[in-house]
Each structure stands twice: as structure tokens, then as C-alpha cells.
Design a protein around this motif. Structure first.
Motif, PDB file in Angstrom:
ATOM      1  N   ASN A  96       0.827  -1.216   0.000  1.00 50.33           N
ATOM      2  CA  ASN A  96       0.000   0.000   0.000  1.00 50.33           C
ATOM      3  C   ASN A  96       0.854   1.257   0.000  1.00 50.33           C
ATOM      4  OD1 ASN A  96      -2.265  -1.732   0.455  1.00 50.33           O
ATOM      5  ND2 ASN A  96      -1.827  -1.694   2.638  1.00 50.33           N
TER       6      ASN A  96
ATOM      7  N   TYR B  93      -4.776  10.309  -2.958  1.00 44.35           N
ATOM      8  CA  TYR B  93      -4.904   9.045  -3.687  1.00 44.35           C
ATOM      9  C   TYR B  93      -4.195   7.962  -2.904  1.00 44.35           C
ATOM     10  CZ  TYR B  93      -6.791  10.221  -8.356  1.00 44.35           C
ATOM     11  OH  TYR B  93      -7.595  10.572  -9.416  1.00 44.35           O
TER      12      TYR B  93
ATOM     13  N   SER C 131      -2.909   3.527  -3.355  1.00 40.18           N
ATOM     14  CA  SER C 131      -2.720   2.391  -4.266  1.00 40.18           C
ATOM     15  C   SER C 131      -2.439   1.152  -3.435  1.00 40.18           C
ATOM     16  CB  SER C 131      -1.550   2.666  -5.202  1.00 40.18           C
ATOM     17  OG  SER C 131      -1.168   1.495  -5.897  1.00 40.18           O
TER      18      SER C 131
ATOM     19  N   LYS D 209      -0.172  -0.662 -10.524  1.00 35.59           N
ATOM     20  CA  LYS D 209      -1.152  -0.208 -11.511  1.00 35.59           C
ATOM     21  C   LYS D 209      -2.553  -0.014 -10.955  1.00 35.59           C
ATOM     22  CE  LYS D 209       1.302  -2.084 -15.524  1.00 35.59           C
ATOM     23  NZ  LYS D 209       1.875  -0.782 -15.942  1.00 35.59           N
TER      24      LYS D 209
ATOM     25  N   LYS E 276      -5.101   2.078  -8.436  1.00 40.20           N
ATOM     26  CA  LYS E 276      -5.178   3.367  -7.738  1.00 40.20           C
ATOM     27  C   LYS E 276      -6.622   3.636  -7.358  1.00 40.20           C
ATOM     28  CE  LYS E 276      -5.409   5.775 -12.163  1.00 40.20           C
ATOM     29  NZ  LYS E 276      -4.731   6.687 -13.103  1.00 40.20           N
ATOM     30  N   GLU E 277      -6.766   4.340  -6.257  1.00 41.58           N
ATOM     31  CA  GLU E 277      -8.088   4.698  -5.764  1.00 41.58           C
ATOM     32  C   GLU E 277      -8.080   6.163  -5.336  1.00 41.58           C
ATOM     33  OE1 GLU E 277     -10.007   0.947  -6.190  1.00 41.58           O
ATOM     34  OE2 GLU E 277     -10.828   2.915  -5.656  1.00 41.58           O
TER      35      GLU E 277
ATOM     36  N   ARG F  73       1.483   4.236 -10.588  1.00 39.04           N
ATOM     37  CA  ARG F  73       2.251   3.217  -9.871  1.00 39.04           C
ATOM     38  C   ARG F  73       2.583   2.096 -10.849  1.00 39.04           C
ATOM     39  NH1 ARG F  73       0.973   0.118  -4.204  1.00 39.04           N
ATOM     40  NH2 ARG F  73       3.145  -0.445  -3.747  1.00 39.04           N
TER      41      ARG F  73
ATOM     42  N   PHE G  53       5.610   5.417  -6.264  1.00 34.71           N
ATOM     43  CA  PHE G  53       4.256   5.969  -6.371  1.00 34.71           C
ATOM     44  C   PHE G  53       4.398   7.446  -6.658  1.00 34.71           C
ATOM     45  CE2 PHE G  53      -0.100   5.895  -6.293  1.00 34.71           C
ATOM     46  CZ  PHE G  53      -0.748   6.385  -5.170  1.00 34.71           C
TER      47      PHE G  53
END
Lengths: 117, 114
Positions: free
Chosen positions: B31, B47, B49, B53, B55-56, B68, B74
């Protein structure tokens, strides 16, 4: 969504005295973690103490202890024998136990602690 | 010890520039997070992750994007920097589920947009 409230923007204490920083939080979950982080002028965030919600016993780390009141959703930090090096911003933070921590911590707005020599 | 390294401690950019803030962690953490810190507002999540690849969006994603491509790195991207993005940016990482629950932080990037 969870919220964390620190109602004291600034606190001042004499060196060697005891000070308590307040934190309340709002959540509908029953299992979570709570943290106090310290941020000195160097800007590096340092973990001071953590508490797991399912543990009734209050966490203690040397001069730092918490008063965790789960029903009241309160998590205060007590610093005993305050030292000049304790001067910093202190942030209270919440983390849900679900989701593996992927969504990070929710922080309060911080309390600026001043130590008077 | 876990190390989270942010590439710049101070950064000055002009309005409209594309800005990249880089963060690298050396402990194989799953994370990673980008927070913004402003006086009186605390830390707010931009944001996060949880995998390469992935991401939120956090609480304040507007005006930002992330990348990422590798597990250890990141990046936070300001597509067109604006003065209201002047702030302290903190990167953090944490292990995956069932492991250490705390966040490990970098030492921050103070960004000024003129």
C-alpha cells in the motif's frame, strides 16, 4: 465515513509537567486502530503510540499513555514529564481493521504542543 | 528500518506547469498513499494504491493523478499546477493485510506554486 476531531489547536505546558491532548472520533465500526503521530519541525511523522479497539487495556510507551474510552469514542494522549523534545504537532488518526489498511488513516487537524522551559 | 524517500524537499513551480512528485519505498509494501498537509486542516488523503497499476481516489483527488508502474514507486502528478495546490505533500506506505497496521512516512515535499 469516519471523522477524527482534535479540539485543541494549540497547547502549552511547562517542562517536566504533564499534558493531555484530546481526540474524539466517529465511526460505526467496532474493530479499528487508533494512533497518535508526532511531527516535529523536521516534518518527519513519528508514531508515538497505537491502540487496538478490541483491547480494553490502555496502551503505554514510556512517558506516553492513552486514555481510550470506546463507548465515548475518545482517545486522549497523556505526556508525562514533558521534555523540550516533545514540542511538535500531534495528530490523532483512525484506521479501520477491515480492508487490510489499503485505504490509509483518517487524521485529525492536529494539536500544536509548546513546551515552556 | 523502512525507508520512504521523497525526491524533493522543496519545490517551486509556476502556475500551469505539470508537476511530478516522486516517492519510493524500500520494504516491498503493498500500500502507498499521498497526503496533503495544510495548517489547520491536518492531513487529507489524495490518492492511494494497494497494488501495482491500481489506484483509488481519496478525499481530495481533484486536480491530481497518480501512477504506480512499479511496486516501490508511487508518483503524484499535478497536470496543471495552480496556486491553491501550494502545500506540503506527504507520501506514506504500509504492508499488506494482516501485517503492521501503521503508516511509514516520507519527510515531505513543500511545494510552492507561483
Amino acid at each position: 465515513a469516519q471523522t477524527v476531531t482534535q479540539s485543541q489547536p494549540e497547547m502549552s505546558v511547562q517542562e517536566a509537567e504533564t499534558v493531555t491532548l484530546s481526540c474524539t472520533y466517529d465511526t460505526s465500526e467496532s474493530d479499528y486502530y487508533l494512533f497518535w503521530y508526532k511531527q516535529p519541525p523536521s516534518r518527519q511523522m513519528i508514531l508515538v503510540i497505537r491502540q487496538e479497539a478490541y483491547k480494553q487495556q490502555n496502551a503505554t510507551e514510556n512517558r506516553f499513555s492513552v486514555n481510550f474510552q470506546k463507548a465515548a469514542k475518545s482517545f486522549s494522549l497523556k505526556i508525562s514529564d514533558s521534555q523540550l523534545g516533545d514540542a511538535a504537532m500531534y495528530f490523532c488518526a483512525y484506521r479501520s481493521r477491515t480492508g487490510g489498511g489499503a485505504d490509509g488513516l483518517t487524521f485529525g487537524k492536529g494539536t500544536h504542543l509548546i513546551i515552556q522551559p | 528500518d523502512v525507508k520512504v524517500t521523497q525526491s524533493s524537499r522543496y519545490l517551486v513551480k509556476r502556475t500551469g506547469e505539470k508537476v511530478f512528485l516522486e516517492c519510493v519505498q524500500d520494504m516491498d509494501h503493498e500500500n502507498m498513499f499521498w497526503y496533503r498537509q495544510d495548517p489547520g486542516l491536518g492531513l487529507r488523503l489524495i490518492y492511494f494504491s494497494y497494488d501495482v497499476k491500481m489506484k483509488e481516489k481519496g478525499d481530495i483527488p481533484e486536480g491530481y493523478s497518480v501512477s504506480r508502474e512499479k511496486k516501490e514507486r508511487f508518483s503524484l502528478i499535478l497536470e496543471s499546477a495552480s496556486t491553491n495546490q501550494t502545500s506540503m505533500y506527504l507520501c506514506a506506505s504500509s504492508p499488506g493485510p494482516g501485517l503492521d497496521e501503521k503508516l511509514f512516512f516520507g519527510s515531505g515535499t513543500q511545494l510552492s506554486v507561483l
